[in-house]
Design a protein around this motif. Structure first.
Motif, PDB file in Angstrom:
ATOM      1  N   ARG A   1      36.402  24.684  -1.540  1.00  0.00           N
ATOM      2  CA  ARG A   1      35.455  25.050  -0.493  1.00  0.00           C
ATOM      3  C   ARG A   1      36.203  25.465   0.763  1.00  0.00           C
ATOM      4  N   TYR A   2      37.263  24.714   1.085  1.00  0.00           N
ATOM      5  CA  TYR A   2      38.047  25.047   2.264  1.00  0.00           C
ATOM      6  C   TYR A   2      38.772  26.374   2.077  1.00  0.00           C
ATOM      7  N   GLU A   3      39.329  26.585   0.873  1.00  0.00           N
ATOM      8  CA  GLU A   3      40.015  27.853   0.599  1.00  0.00           C
ATOM      9  C   GLU A   3      39.052  29.012   0.839  1.00  0.00           C
TER      10      GLU A   3
ATOM     11  N   PRO B   1      47.737  21.390  -5.587  1.00  0.00           N
ATOM     12  CA  PRO B   1      48.213  20.160  -4.949  1.00  0.00           C
ATOM     13  C   PRO B   1      47.733  18.900  -5.669  1.00  0.00           C
TER      14      PRO B   1
ATOM     15  N   VAL C   1      37.319  16.374  -5.644  1.00  0.00           N
ATOM     16  CA  VAL C   1      38.295  16.817  -4.657  1.00  0.00           C
ATOM     17  C   VAL C   1      38.640  18.297  -4.829  1.00  0.00           C
TER      18      VAL C   1
ATOM     19  N   TYR D   1      29.960  27.416  -1.855  1.00  0.00           N
ATOM     20  CA  TYR D   1      30.038  26.486  -0.730  1.00  0.00           C
ATOM     21  C   TYR D   1      28.856  25.518  -0.751  1.00  0.00           C
TER      22      TYR D   1
ATOM     23  N   LEU E   1      36.031  20.127  -3.041  1.00  0.00           N
ATOM     24  CA  LEU E   1      36.255  19.971  -1.602  1.00  0.00           C
ATOM     25  C   LEU E   1      37.348  20.918  -1.122  1.00  0.00           C
ATOM     26  N   ARG E   2      38.437  20.970  -1.868  1.00  0.00           N
ATOM     27  CA  ARG E   2      39.567  21.816  -1.483  1.00  0.00           C
ATOM     28  C   ARG E   2      39.252  23.291  -1.673  1.00  0.00           C
TER      29      ARG E   2
ATOM     30  N   ARG F   1      36.466  33.673   6.664  1.00  0.00           N
ATOM     31  CA  ARG F   1      36.269  33.206   8.041  1.00  0.00           C
ATOM     32  C   ARG F   1      35.556  34.228   8.935  1.00  0.00           C
TER      33      ARG F   1
ATOM     34  N   LEU G   1      36.280  29.022   2.744  1.00  0.00           N
ATOM     35  CA  LEU G   1      35.985  29.168   4.174  1.00  0.00           C
ATOM     36  C   LEU G   1      37.081  29.965   4.868  1.00  0.00           C
ATOM     37  N   GLU G   2      38.345  29.624   4.558  1.00  0.00           N
ATOM     38  CA  GLU G   2      39.480  30.323   5.160  1.00  0.00           C
ATOM     39  C   GLU G   2      39.420  31.811   4.862  1.00  0.00           C
TER      40      GLU G   2
ATOM     41  N   VAL H   1      29.694  32.232   7.246  1.00  0.00           N
ATOM     42  CA  VAL H   1      30.545  31.177   7.793  1.00  0.00           C
ATOM     43  C   VAL H   1      30.217  30.986   9.281  1.00  0.00           C
TER      44      VAL H   1
END
Lengths: 57, 247
Positions: free
Chosen positions: B225-227, B98, B219, B15, B222-223, B233, B229-230, B238
């Motif tokens: 990183r979100y995966e 994606p 990107v 992250y 970026l993506r 969580r 975090l999810e 976090v």
């Protein structure tokens, strides 16, 4: 014909060349904006949850 | 070595690294995009056969290259997550899908916009086009599988196996223009002898390819990183991040 006009005209292929570029950039930009927005939502939801937990205590 | 690997492979470090690298990668991508577009749209001369329509090459070919490259990255990351159960590898694979699907779609759509004036048709069941369409379905299948399976570890394993089986399609796409002599033209640049394209046309194309490469790097981080975090969580780090964001 001015040079800008002839540039935009693309030798008669404007209706093929410009949509290809516009489409590419729309897709590229969306792929940046959507994850950033999701990340923002994720953190907002976490902060909300934390506030609720603090209230409950 | 493994200590190092685990430290930087840990979600938390990933992250931080992502936060640090994304702006730089994005900045380099923008500079390359401006250079590539200027070169491709203004300085490159019109093609002697195709006139100005050939300028679609500057978005079409880099998109097509990226569609293959990202698939290989996704399958490799899948293999790593399958064997060593590295969470970050799984996040990278999930984040790649994606993007790969987007580039595959762009390769098909811009190819179609190029095919209409040059071949007289939007679509033809040519070997290259068909195998690229199968690639799009592989990406979409991978993404559907990820949403369908709730358990992260099961989804990671299933996705990795699907993407590894799909790797067979990559050489098929690459060699399709040589194995089947249908409508799509043969390779111009990735030939063993000198590329049959003038430097004034080739250089912007290579710059655009690098721009797309940096775009993907930025990107996907970026993506991913979100995966992460999810996935994490409920973990303490976090939670700490929300403290920082509020302040």
């Amino acid at each position: 014909m001015s040079s800008l006009q002839s540039f935009l005209h693309m030798g008669g292929y404007a209706i093929y060349v410009w949509p290809a570029y516009v489409l590419t950039f729309i897709v590229l930009i969306l792929n940046v904006i959507l994850p950033l927005k999701r990340e923002g939502q994720f953190f907002r939801a976490l902060v909300e949850r934390k506030k609720r937990l603090e209230k409950a205590q | 070595m493994f200590e190092y690997f685990y430290k930087y492979g840990s979600p938390r470090h990933f992250y931080d690294l992502s936060k640090m690298f994304v702006p730089w990668l994005g900045g380099i991508c923008l500079i390359l995009l401006i250079a590539g577009l200027t070169g491709g749209l203004f300085f490159a001369p019109p093609d002697y056969q195709q006139g100005e329509s050939f300028r679609i090459i500057y978005v079409h070919v880099p998109s097509a290259w990226m569609s293959l490259f990202i698939y290989v990255v996704m399958a490799s990351a899948g293999a790593i997550s399958l064997v060593w159960k590295v969470k970050v590898a799984d996040a990278l694979a999930r984040a790649s899908a994606p993007l790969g699907a987007s580039f595959t779609f762009l390769a098909l759509a811009t190819g179609s916009l190029w095919g209409k004036p040059m071949w007289g048709t939007w679509w033809v069941w040519d070997a290259r086009l068909t195998s690229e369409l199968i690639l799009l379905f592989l990406y979409l299948g991978y993404m559907a599988l990820q949403t369908a399976i709730d358990d992260r570890r099961t989804a990671a394993r299933a996705g990795a196996i699907l993407s590894l089986v799909g790797v067979v399609n990559i050489p098929i796409i690459h060699y399709s223009v040589e194995w089947w002599h249908t409508l799509h033209q043969g390779p111009t640049i990735t030939k063993l002898d000198a590329p049959s394209i003038h430097p004034s046309m080739l250089v912007p194309l290579l710059i655009m390819a690098f721009a797309f490469m940096f775009y993907y790097a930025a990107v996907v981080l970026l993506r991913a990183r979100y995966e992460i975090l999810e996935n994490e969580r409920n973990s303490a780090w976090v939670y700490e991040l929300t403290e920082q964001r509020k302040g």
